[in-house]
Design an enzyme around this catalytic site. Structure first.
Site, short mmCIF file in Angstrom:
data_model
loop_
_atom_site.label_atom_id
_atom_site.label_comp_id
_atom_site.label_asym_id
_atom_site.label_seq_id
_atom_site.Cartn_x
_atom_site.Cartn_y
_atom_site.Cartn_z
N ARG A 24 0.47 -1.43 -0.09
CA ARG A 24 0.21 0.04 0.00
C ARG A 24 0.47 1.19 -0.24
O ARG A 24 0.50 2.52 -0.98
CB ARG A 24 -0.57 -0.07 0.93
CG ARG A 24 -2.49 -0.62 1.23
CD ARG A 24 -2.85 -0.06 1.00
NE ARG A 24 -4.41 -1.00 0.74
CZ ARG A 24 -5.46 -1.62 1.67
NH1 ARG A 24 -5.01 -1.55 2.89
NH2 ARG A 24 -5.89 -2.73 0.87
N ARG A 43 13.18 -5.51 4.95
CA ARG A 43 12.99 -7.07 5.29
C ARG A 43 11.66 -6.23 4.72
O ARG A 43 10.21 -7.07 4.85
CB ARG A 43 11.86 -7.09 7.02
CG ARG A 43 12.65 -7.23 7.66
CD ARG A 43 12.49 -7.12 9.23
NE ARG A 43 13.61 -7.74 10.20
CZ ARG A 43 13.41 -8.67 11.10
NH1 ARG A 43 12.55 -9.45 10.56
NH2 ARG A 43 14.90 -9.06 11.87
N ILE A 88 -2.86 4.82 8.56
CA ILE A 88 -3.98 4.56 7.27
C ILE A 88 -4.49 2.87 7.09
O ILE A 88 -3.44 2.75 6.62
CB ILE A 88 -4.00 5.31 5.86
CG1 ILE A 88 -2.53 5.20 5.99
CG2 ILE A 88 -4.13 7.05 6.16
CD1 ILE A 88 -2.02 5.89 4.17
N GLY A 89 -5.50 3.00 7.82
CA GLY A 89 -5.52 1.41 8.11
C GLY A 89 -6.87 0.91 7.59
O GLY A 89 -7.32 1.50 7.25
N THR A 90 -7.16 -0.13 8.14
CA THR A 90 -8.55 -1.07 7.92
C THR A 90 -8.53 -1.60 8.80
O THR A 90 -8.44 -1.37 10.36
CB THR A 90 -7.97 -2.83 6.68
OG1 THR A 90 -7.62 -3.58 7.44
CG2 THR A 90 -8.06 -1.92 5.73
N GLU A 181 -9.11 -3.36 15.25
CA GLU A 181 -7.86 -3.04 14.65
C GLU A 181 -6.77 -3.82 14.95
O GLU A 181 -6.74 -3.73 16.41
CB GLU A 181 -7.73 -2.11 13.55
CG GLU A 181 -7.44 -0.22 14.41
CD GLU A 181 -6.04 -0.32 14.80
OE1 GLU A 181 -6.17 -0.77 16.36
OE2 GLU A 181 -5.11 0.12 14.41
N MET A 182 -5.16 -3.34 15.30
CA MET A 182 -3.97 -3.51 15.37
C MET A 182 -3.60 -3.22 16.01
O MET A 182 -2.26 -3.59 16.36
CB MET A 182 -3.79 -5.17 14.97
CG MET A 182 -4.84 -6.17 14.68
SD MET A 182 -4.55 -7.89 13.66
CE MET A 182 -3.88 -8.45 15.32
N GLU A 183 -2.68 -1.33 15.73
CA GLU A 183 -1.27 -0.37 16.24
C GLU A 183 -2.12 0.28 16.56
O GLU A 183 -1.33 1.00 17.15
CB GLU A 183 -1.58 -0.56 14.37
CG GLU A 183 -0.80 -1.95 13.71
CD GLU A 183 -2.07 -2.46 13.31
OE1 GLU A 183 -3.40 -2.11 13.05
OE2 GLU A 183 -1.54 -4.01 12.68
N ASP A 206 -14.46 -4.85 7.47
CA ASP A 206 -15.42 -6.05 7.02
C ASP A 206 -15.81 -5.60 8.35
O ASP A 206 -15.58 -4.90 9.16
CB ASP A 206 -14.42 -7.25 7.43
CG ASP A 206 -12.97 -6.77 7.91
OD1 ASP A 206 -12.10 -6.87 7.78
OD2 ASP A 206 -13.63 -7.13 9.99
N1 HPA Z 1 -9.28 -7.48 13.69
C1 HPA Z 1 -8.63 -6.89 13.42
N2 HPA Z 1 -8.27 -6.26 12.49
C2 HPA Z 1 -8.76 -5.33 11.70
C3 HPA Z 1 -9.78 -6.84 11.54
C4 HPA Z 1 -10.30 -7.06 12.27
O1 HPA Z 1 -11.30 -7.97 11.62
N3 HPA Z 1 -10.46 -6.56 10.52
C5 HPA Z 1 -9.18 -5.84 9.30
N4 HPA Z 1 -8.29 -5.46 11.04
#
Ligand code: HPA
Length: 235
Positions: A24, A43, A88-90, A181-183, A206
């Protein structure tokens, strides 16, 4: 050169966009920035610097999860002097009023990670976005004709929960958390620790209740809308 970034001093801008996915970062550099140059491939976590409307911008992949994200955030701040960091994430929506393709600006981030509580001797800390950047992003989105959702997100260490746990997010939903999300919690903690500005913008890719997913093409459009909002922060 830092341990995980091979840029030379001065090669990284004060303003850095932080997608999790290094491809991205490449896509943004190739499609939105002028004169983009790749400054790091360590990496495969690509980083680029270019300009947007004449202003210097870097875009650095960070990987997934607080530990990976924080390695890049720490080095960008401590070794390269970054001043403004914009994730900038999902994310996965976890409430009825959050829909796929929505863009969320994270005002604050809760977490199930021990990284935050360890930093404050077992007490709790409330990782929070830069107020200036929140205001600017809201204004920038409005000018682009886009609407942002704003609130608390969950930065989780766990993507795959134990299959016997039916709704691992129920407890967070009860307290108004919009998405997972995770960050972000790590980004907000470290940016506050080092007195630099940070904001996390997240496209809902999602939905954890409806099971709906963005199609890849829709995901790209929604993602690029979010990046354009992020770039208004340069104004
Ligand atoms: N969980 C964690 N991080 C994510 C998710 C999720 O369902 N979707 C997009 N990033």
């Amino acid at each position: 050169m830092s341990i995980h970034i091979e840029a030379k001093p001065g090669e990284i801008a004060d303003f850095v966009l932080l997608p999790g996915d290094p491809l991205r970062a490449k896509f943004i550099a190739e499609n939105l920035l002028d004169n983009a140059v790749c400054y790091s491939q360590v990496r495969g976590m690509l980083g680029f610097t270019g300009t947007y409307k004449g202003k210097r911008v870097s875009v650095q992949g960070t990987g997934m999860g607080l530990p990976s994200h924080l390695i890049y955030v720490n080095e960008l701040i401590s070794d390269y002097g970054a001043k403004t960091l914009v994730r900038i994430g999902t994310c996965g929506g976890m409430r009825d009023d959050i829909k796929v393709r929505d863009v969320i600006m994270a005002v604050s981030a809760s977490t199930d990670s021990s990284i935050i509580s360890r930093a404050v001797n077992g007490m709790s800390y409330a990782p929070t976005a830069s107020f200036d950047l929140l205001l600017k992003a809201a204004e920038g989105a409005k000018k682009l004709g886009l609407t942002l959702k704003a609130g608390n997100v969950l930065s989780s260490d766990i993507f795959y929960h134990d299959v016997e746990i039916t709704d691992p997010y129920a407890v967070w939903r009860k307290f108004g958390v919009l998405a997972v999300e995770m960050e972000t919690a790590g980004l907000y903690m470290q940016s506050s620790r080092f007195n630099v500005q940070a904001l996390s913008l997240l496209t809902v890719s999602d939905h954890l209740i409806t099971g709906e997913h963005c199609f890849p093409s829709e995901r790209q459009t929604a993602f690029m809308d979010m990046v354009k909002v992020a770039l208004t922060l340069l104004d």
